[in-house]
Design a protein around this motif. Structure first.
Motif, PDB file in Angstrom:
ATOM      1  N   THR A   1       0.809  -1.221   0.000  1.00 28.47           N
ATOM      2  CA  THR A   1       0.000   0.000   0.000  1.00 28.47           C
ATOM      3  C   THR A   1       0.841   1.270   0.000  1.00 28.47           C
ATOM      4  N   ARG A   2       2.149   1.122   0.155  1.00 30.07           N
ATOM      5  CA  ARG A   2       3.022   2.288   0.022  1.00 30.07           C
ATOM      6  C   ARG A   2       3.423   2.497  -1.427  1.00 30.07           C
ATOM      7  N   ARG A   3       3.525   1.413  -2.178  1.00 29.19           N
ATOM      8  CA  ARG A   3       3.807   1.509  -3.615  1.00 29.19           C
ATOM      9  C   ARG A   3       2.543   1.844  -4.395  1.00 29.19           C
ATOM     10  N   PHE A   4       1.435   1.163  -4.061  1.00 24.47           N
ATOM     11  CA  PHE A   4       0.167   1.416  -4.730  1.00 24.47           C
ATOM     12  C   PHE A   4      -0.638   2.383  -3.865  1.00 24.47           C
ATOM     13  N   ARG A   5      -0.625   3.640  -4.264  1.00 24.94           N
ATOM     14  CA  ARG A   5      -1.270   4.708  -3.502  1.00 24.94           C
ATOM     15  C   ARG A   5      -1.801   5.745  -4.495  1.00 24.94           C
TER      16      ARG A   5
ATOM     17  N   VAL B   1       0.049  -6.007   2.320  1.00 30.45           N
ATOM     18  CA  VAL B   1       0.929  -7.151   2.115  1.00 30.45           C
ATOM     19  C   VAL B   1       1.650  -7.551   3.397  1.00 30.45           C
ATOM     20  N   ARG B   2       1.867  -6.612   4.308  1.00 26.49           N
ATOM     21  CA  ARG B   2       2.576  -6.950   5.541  1.00 26.49           C
ATOM     22  C   ARG B   2       1.746  -7.893   6.408  1.00 26.49           C
ATOM     23  N   HIS B   3       0.435  -7.711   6.421  1.00 28.73           N
ATOM     24  CA  HIS B   3      -0.423  -8.648   7.158  1.00 28.73           C
ATOM     25  C   HIS B   3      -0.393 -10.028   6.504  1.00 28.73           C
ATOM     26  N   ALA B   4      -0.464 -10.061   5.165  1.00 27.84           N
ATOM     27  CA  ALA B   4      -0.417 -11.342   4.464  1.00 27.84           C
ATOM     28  C   ALA B   4       0.911 -12.051   4.697  1.00 27.84           C
TER      29      ALA B   4
ATOM     30  N   CYS C   1      -4.876   2.365  -5.038  1.00 30.87           N
ATOM     31  CA  CYS C   1      -4.660   3.648  -5.717  1.00 30.87           C
ATOM     32  C   CYS C   1      -5.932   4.496  -5.744  1.00 30.87           C
ATOM     33  N   ALA C   2      -6.948   4.082  -4.977  1.00 32.20           N
ATOM     34  CA  ALA C   2      -8.210   4.821  -4.847  1.00 32.20           C
ATOM     35  C   ALA C   2      -8.964   4.898  -6.164  1.00 32.20           C
ATOM     36  N   ARG C   3      -8.926   3.811  -6.932  1.00 34.34           N
ATOM     37  CA  ARG C   3      -9.669   3.765  -8.182  1.00 34.34           C
ATOM     38  C   ARG C   3     -10.786   2.729  -8.079  1.00 34.34           C
ATOM     39  N   PRO C   4     -11.968   3.026  -8.649  1.00 30.86           N
ATOM     40  CA  PRO C   4     -13.040   2.040  -8.656  1.00 30.86           C
ATOM     41  C   PRO C   4     -12.686   0.879  -9.573  1.00 30.86           C
ATOM     42  N   VAL C   5     -13.118  -0.305  -9.196  1.00 28.92           N
ATOM     43  CA  VAL C   5     -12.821  -1.499  -9.979  1.00 28.92           C
ATOM     44  C   VAL C   5     -14.127  -2.181 -10.376  1.00 28.92           C
ATOM     45  N   LEU C   6     -14.084  -2.840 -11.528  1.00 27.47           N
ATOM     46  CA  LEU C   6     -15.203  -3.649 -11.985  1.00 27.47           C
ATOM     47  C   LEU C   6     -14.654  -5.037 -12.285  1.00 27.47           C
ATOM     48  N   VAL C   7     -15.176  -6.043 -11.594  1.00 33.78           N
ATOM     49  CA  VAL C   7     -14.637  -7.395 -11.728  1.00 33.78           C
ATOM     50  C   VAL C   7     -15.779  -8.376 -11.958  1.00 33.78           C
ATOM     51  N   THR C   8     -15.419  -9.556 -12.478  1.00 33.41           N
ATOM     52  CA  THR C   8     -16.401 -10.619 -12.663  1.00 33.41           C
ATOM     53  C   THR C   8     -16.506 -11.453 -11.391  1.00 33.41           C
ATOM     54  N   ASP C   9     -17.672 -12.043 -11.216  1.00 33.17           N
ATOM     55  CA  ASP C   9     -17.976 -12.779  -9.983  1.00 33.17           C
ATOM     56  C   ASP C   9     -17.380 -14.180 -10.060  1.00 33.17           C
ATOM     57  N   VAL C  10     -16.051 -14.255  -9.917  1.00 36.48           N
ATOM     58  CA  VAL C  10     -15.318 -15.518  -9.886  1.00 36.48           C
ATOM     59  C   VAL C  10     -14.677 -15.644  -8.503  1.00 36.48           C
ATOM     60  N   ASP C  11     -14.011 -16.789  -8.251  1.00 35.90           N
ATOM     61  CA  ASP C  11     -13.438 -17.038  -6.927  1.00 35.90           C
ATOM     62  C   ASP C  11     -12.625 -15.842  -6.434  1.00 35.90           C
ATOM     63  N   GLY C  12     -12.916 -15.424  -5.213  1.00 35.56           N
ATOM     64  CA  GLY C  12     -12.160 -14.365  -4.570  1.00 35.56           C
ATOM     65  C   GLY C  12     -12.641 -12.967  -4.870  1.00 35.56           C
TER      66      GLY C  12
ATOM     67  N   SER D   1       0.374   3.939   9.764  1.00 38.58           N
ATOM     68  CA  SER D   1       0.301   3.690   8.330  1.00 38.58           C
ATOM     69  C   SER D   1      -1.134   3.545   7.855  1.00 38.58           C
ATOM     70  N   ARG D   2      -2.049   3.312   8.794  1.00 39.46           N
ATOM     71  CA  ARG D   2      -3.456   3.168   8.406  1.00 39.46           C
ATOM     72  C   ARG D   2      -4.077   4.546   8.234  1.00 39.46           C
ATOM     73  N   GLU D   3      -4.623   4.786   7.059  1.00 34.66           N
ATOM     74  CA  GLU D   3      -5.164   6.087   6.752  1.00 34.66           C
ATOM     75  C   GLU D   3      -6.616   6.166   7.197  1.00 34.66           C
ATOM     76  N   SER D   4      -7.050   7.333   7.499  1.00 33.54           N
ATOM     77  CA  SER D   4      -8.470   7.572   7.786  1.00 33.54           C
ATOM     78  C   SER D   4      -9.050   8.291   6.592  1.00 33.54           C
ATOM     79  N   ILE D   5      -9.983   7.650   5.891  1.00 40.03           N
ATOM     80  CA  ILE D   5     -10.559   8.229   4.680  1.00 40.03           C
ATOM     81  C   ILE D   5     -12.044   8.396   4.890  1.00 40.03           C
ATOM     82  N   THR D   6     -12.539   9.564   4.664  1.00 39.52           N
ATOM     83  CA  THR D   6     -13.961   9.863   4.793  1.00 39.52           C
ATOM     84  C   THR D   6     -14.569   9.926   3.415  1.00 39.52           C
TER      85      THR D   6
END
Length: 393
Positions: free
Chosen positions: A187-191, A359-362, A294-305, A387-392
């Motif tokens: 989350t530090r690289r992807f921001r 990734v650090r938790h994983a 990166c704070a972008r909306p995503v559209l994904v198909t309903d597959v595993d995960g 490191s945890r951000e507060s986003i409203t």
């Protein structure tokens, strides 16, 4: 069965030397390569000795060497074939030379070769990153299921990136000691802040992924004309390369750009109004997590995960059935027309990834699996609370 942390009958005496992990992977590009790099770096930071065996070429070797890991070439093709016996023999020799405390095999090919090479003599962790039997039909699928059932006897733990991936394995009769560890991203690289690849005007849709049947870019191209009828200035960028590149280029309209592989996909995520991944199957894809980081909306198909990777507020807007271009086009058009909704989804997504998919938790959860296997003392990577951000939203 699923297992929990803590002392158990399979814990051995503490290791007297620095714990040594051997990661084995065949993919050297894309999500699996990024995940292996991130895990190796975090494990090095936690004090483990890390060696990675992988094919030469691609970006993986240089990325791993930058983390201080030892990298050993292991040439292997993507699919099983007549080269498999030689690949297994070379990997067996490599394992004997490296003498790891645990072997961690990533994806189907490395999972096949590593378990045949080791045969349970060293604790072996297998991480499918999407099941191989979902990629094929008929006899090949049946053979892949048979192998996974058989190979589980040589597998100390099977790590799944999502509950859905674990359930799919169990439903196919694979009897293993399971752990579900949701995938994480840096989350530090992807921001949200940083370089953007944005050029030109008009709504921009970005699809990052290997150009292959799994990722469903052909379905996206079938959906795209319907998007253009509603939004003629819209543009689509496909980021990646793969075996279907020429076929996809042959049917793509002029508003579709093929950007090729990207060493760093973050600028493309930041450039996008919507990031789409129309996969036919996954375990838990990294692209949606990286885009949300990166704070972008995503559209994904309903597959595993997919459902597990999204925050609850995303489900009505950001999940469509696989292989349905009409539904995909409608959802894309809706998101592209509603800027306030996109902003809210982006902010929610960033907060969700920070809380659930860092990734650090994983990496710490994977180290816990190693700790289960031989009772070693490994210092986890601390995730600072600041490191945890507060986003409203």
């Amino acid at each position: 069965m699923r297992i929990s942390l803590g002392p158990g009958p399979d814990r051995a005496a503490p290791a007297a030397r620095e714990p040594h992990v051997l990661h084995v992977t065949q993919p050297v590009e894309g999500g699996v390569a990024r995940l292996v790099t991130d895990l190796a770096a975090r494990q090095r930071a936690a004090g483990l000795r890390v060696t990675v065996a992988c094919p030469s070429g691609g970006t993986l070797m240089n990325a791993l060497r930058a983390t201080g890991c030892t990298v050993i070439p292991w040439e292997a093709t993507r699919a099983p074939g007549h080269r498999l016996p030689g690949e297994v023999r070379r990997l067996a020799r490599l394992v004997r030379a490296v003498r790891p405390d645990v072997v961690h095999a990533h994806s189907a090919k490395a999972g096949l070769a590593a378990r045949l090479a080791v045969r349970g003599r060293v604790p072996t962790v297998f991480q499918p990153h999407a099941w191989s039997f979902e990629a094929v039909d008929g006899s090949p699928a049946n053979a892949a299921v048979w192998w996974e059932r058989f190979g589980a006897r040589w597998t100390a733990r099977v790590l799944c990136g999502s509950e859905a991936e674990w359930r799919t394995g169990e439903q196919r009769g694979i009897s293993a000691q399971w752990r579900v560890i949701p995938n994480g991203v840096d989350t530090r690289r992807f921001r949200p802040e940083g370089i953007s690849a944005r050029t030109g005007a008009g709504p921009l849709v970005v699809c990052v992924g290997r150009l292959c049947r799994q990722k469903g870019q052909d379905v996206l191209l079938r959906a795209w004309p319907a998007v253009l009828r509603q939004l003629p200035s819209a543009r689509l960028v496909l980021v990646g390369d793969g075996p279907d590149a020429d076929r996809l280029r042959a049917v793509a309209p002029a508003s579709v750009e093929f950007a090729g592989p990207a060493l760093d996909p973050a600028p493309w995520y930041r450039a996008a109004d919507v990031v789409v991944l129309p996969s036919r199957w996954e375990g838990m894809a990294l692209v949606p997590l990286e885009a949300m980081a990166c704070a972008r909306p995503v559209l994904v198909t309903d597959v595993d995960g997919a459902r597990e990777s999204l925050p609850p507020g995303h489900l009505p807007h950001c999940l469509v059935p696989p292989e349905q271009p009409d539904a995909l086009a409608w959802a894309l058009t809706t998101l592209l027309r509603r800027a306030p909704l996109r902003a809210a989804l982006g902010a929610q997504g960033r907060a969700h990834v920070l809380a659930e998919h860092d990734v650090r938790h994983a990496a710490n959860a994977v180290i816990d699996v190693y700790r289960e296997l031989f009772g070693i003392v490994i210092t986890p990577v601390v995730v600072p609370s600041q490191s945890r951000e507060s986003i409203t939203t």
